[in-house]
Design an enzyme around this catalytic site. Structure first.
Site, PDB file in Angstrom:
ATOM      1  N   CYS A   1       0.821  -1.226   0.037  1.00 26.03           N
ATOM      2  CA  CYS A   1       0.015   0.083  -0.061  1.00 26.03           C
ATOM      3  C   CYS A   1       0.926   1.217  -0.079  1.00 26.03           C
ATOM      4  O   CYS A   1       0.478   2.313  -0.572  1.00 26.03           O
ATOM      5  CB  CYS A   1      -0.788   0.146   1.145  1.00 26.03           C
ATOM      6  SG  CYS A   1      -0.141  -0.017   2.837  1.00 26.03           S
TER       7      CYS A   1
ATOM      8  N   HIS B   1      -1.276   1.319   7.501  1.00 27.62           N
ATOM      9  CA  HIS B   1      -1.778   1.195   6.286  1.00 27.62           C
ATOM     10  C   HIS B   1      -1.956   2.487   5.589  1.00 27.62           C
ATOM     11  O   HIS B   1      -1.938   3.592   6.089  1.00 27.62           O
ATOM     12  CB  HIS B   1      -3.265   0.506   6.244  1.00 27.62           C
ATOM     13  CG  HIS B   1      -3.875   0.342   5.106  1.00 27.62           C
ATOM     14  ND1 HIS B   1      -3.431  -0.491   3.857  1.00 27.62           N
ATOM     15  CD2 HIS B   1      -5.020   0.792   4.474  1.00 27.62           C
ATOM     16  CE1 HIS B   1      -4.027  -0.544   2.744  1.00 27.62           C
ATOM     17  NE2 HIS B   1      -5.002   0.292   3.055  1.00 27.62           N
TER      18      HIS B   1
END
Length: 426
Positions: free
Chosen positions: A74, A377
């Site tokens: 990510c 994330h």
């Protein structure tokens, strides 16, 4: 605590990952051109139904494409989506001619690499170009950037493996390597000449970081003046430092604040961070300055001015810092403007710039969710043709300005406002 939501092992209800896998296999076994038609059909059938979006009550097709997560990638996806929404930068790569990396029998065929292949003949520019081309063409809901990731593994060894990486560090490496490859050319063909022919990026915008100017330095390159004054004899020393982005501290007085609406004291703003970066500061004992007049290290002050602003101003908020043994995250909300960021007061010679020339509008923002640096994330918000999107790996959703301004920004991309177009266009 990994929060990445889309490992390749998990398939979708429609079996899209499996289809993409089978499809890549087909690509490898048959010539690229004859396969193009089948590819389009396959992807249209499997994904068009999931790509209709309601906007103002009417249904419109969404042409945004997500990026599959290949296992904690990510950090890469958030940067790629941000860069894909910086028009001038993205268009330059998309308009480059495709580079054929193979010769002989396999020429004319696109090959998807497996990581085990000992293939040194790789081009970051080419894989970056292919990825950008895939992102807004509208034929897929998500694209798998495996070939690009393979090249990243080959040329940036510290990003090998599947652990979470720092998005800002990745961006710096990516831009530096794109710059070097564009400078050196590939397969003996220099690509830096393309820059000189491109009228919108003239030689006047050159900001040379190691050598010739490329699209990277023409768009992200600015120049800082670093001014150091010896406090003993008053000698002033100046040097110019080129930059591609500015890393800003969140001032310590704001660091303990947890939420946006906390009552105690003022809210931290981007201006506070810029001010603490450019303000005069006394250097501490560990970074004493070698004064040439005194001929020894002396106490001194330093101050930064911006000598030349870039076309795209990339601001990195330093949310991760080391304490004695571990890296902590500063979770403070920093207020930032969506449009009209005025950089004039940080300029060395503000009088030389026109009234509109120092205004910047936000194009994209990268956010880190979670508390650790090796976990958590990354997602990105970016504006495309006047609408804001949230890019969360393979999921892309339409969002609004109210949501974007609440984000705890990690990296902000501001685009210089064109004087003639006013404030309406990003």
């Amino acid at each position: 605590g990994y929060r990445c939501d889309d490992f390749v092992v998990n398939d979708t209800k429609l079996g899209l990952v499996q289809k993409v896998r089978e499809h890549l296999q087909n690509l490898e076994n048959s010539a690229f051109t004859s396969d193009r038609h089948r590819k389009r059909k396959l992807l249209e059938n499997s994904s068009m139904n999931s790509k209709l979006l309601k906007v103002n009550g009417s249904t419109t097709a969404l042409c945004a494409t997500g990026l599959r997560n290949l296992g904690n990638t990510c950090f890469m996806n958030a940067i790629l989506q941000s860069l894909s929404n910086i028009q001038q930068f993205c268009c330059y790569f998309k308009e480059l001619p495709a580079v054929e990396l193979r010769n002989g029998k396999t020429a004319g065929r696109r090959t998807y690499h497996t990581r085990s292949q000992g293939d040194n003949n790789v081009s970051l520019v080419e894989e970056f170009r292919k990825t950008l081309c895939a992102l807004w063409q509208g034929s897929q809901t998500a694209f798998s950037p495996e070939s690009l990731f393979y090249v990243v593994w080959k040329i940036m060894p510290n990003f090998r493996g599947y652990q979470q990486q720092d998005a800002h560090e990745f961006m710096r490496y990516l831009l530096d390597h794109l710059h070097l490859e564009l400078q050196g050319g590939f397969n003996g063909v220099s690509r830096s000449v393309i820059l000189q022919e491109n009228s919108s990026l003239t030689a006047s915008s050159k900001c040379c970081i190691n050598g010739a100017s490329t699209v990277v330095t023409a768009i992200f390159g600015g120049i800082l003046q670093n001014e150091v004054n010896c406090l003993i004899c008053g000698t002033e020393s100046r040097k110019f430092d080129p930059f591609l982005d500015l890393s800003l501290d969140i001032p310590s007085q704001f660091r303990n604040k947890r939420t946006k609406n906390q009552e105690n004291g003022p809210m931290c703003t981007l201006r506070d961070c810029l001010r603490s970066f450019t303000d005069l500061e006394e250097l501490d004992e560990t970074e004493l300055y070698m004064c040439h007049k005194c001929k020894k290290k002396q106490k001194s002050t330093k101050k930064f001015w911006i000598q030349k602003l870039p076309k795209v101003l990339c601001l990195h908020l330093k949310r991760f810092h080391w304490t004695a043994y571990l890296r902590n995250k500063v979770d403070t909300y920093v207020e930032f403007p969506l449009r009209g960021l005025d950089m004039k007061c940080y300029l060395l010679e503000p009088e030389n710039s026109g009234p509109e020339s120092c205004l910047y509008d936000l194009a994209a923002v990268v956010v880190h969710h979670g508390s650790g640096v090796g976990s958590g994330h990354y997602t990105a918000y970016a504006a495309h043709e006047g609408r804001w999107f949230h890019f969360n790996d393979s999921t892309v959703t339409l969002t609004d300005e109210e949501t974007v301004v609440k984000a705890k920004a990690y990296i902000l991309f501001y685009v210089e406002r064109q004087a003639k177009s006013g404030s309406d266009k990003l």
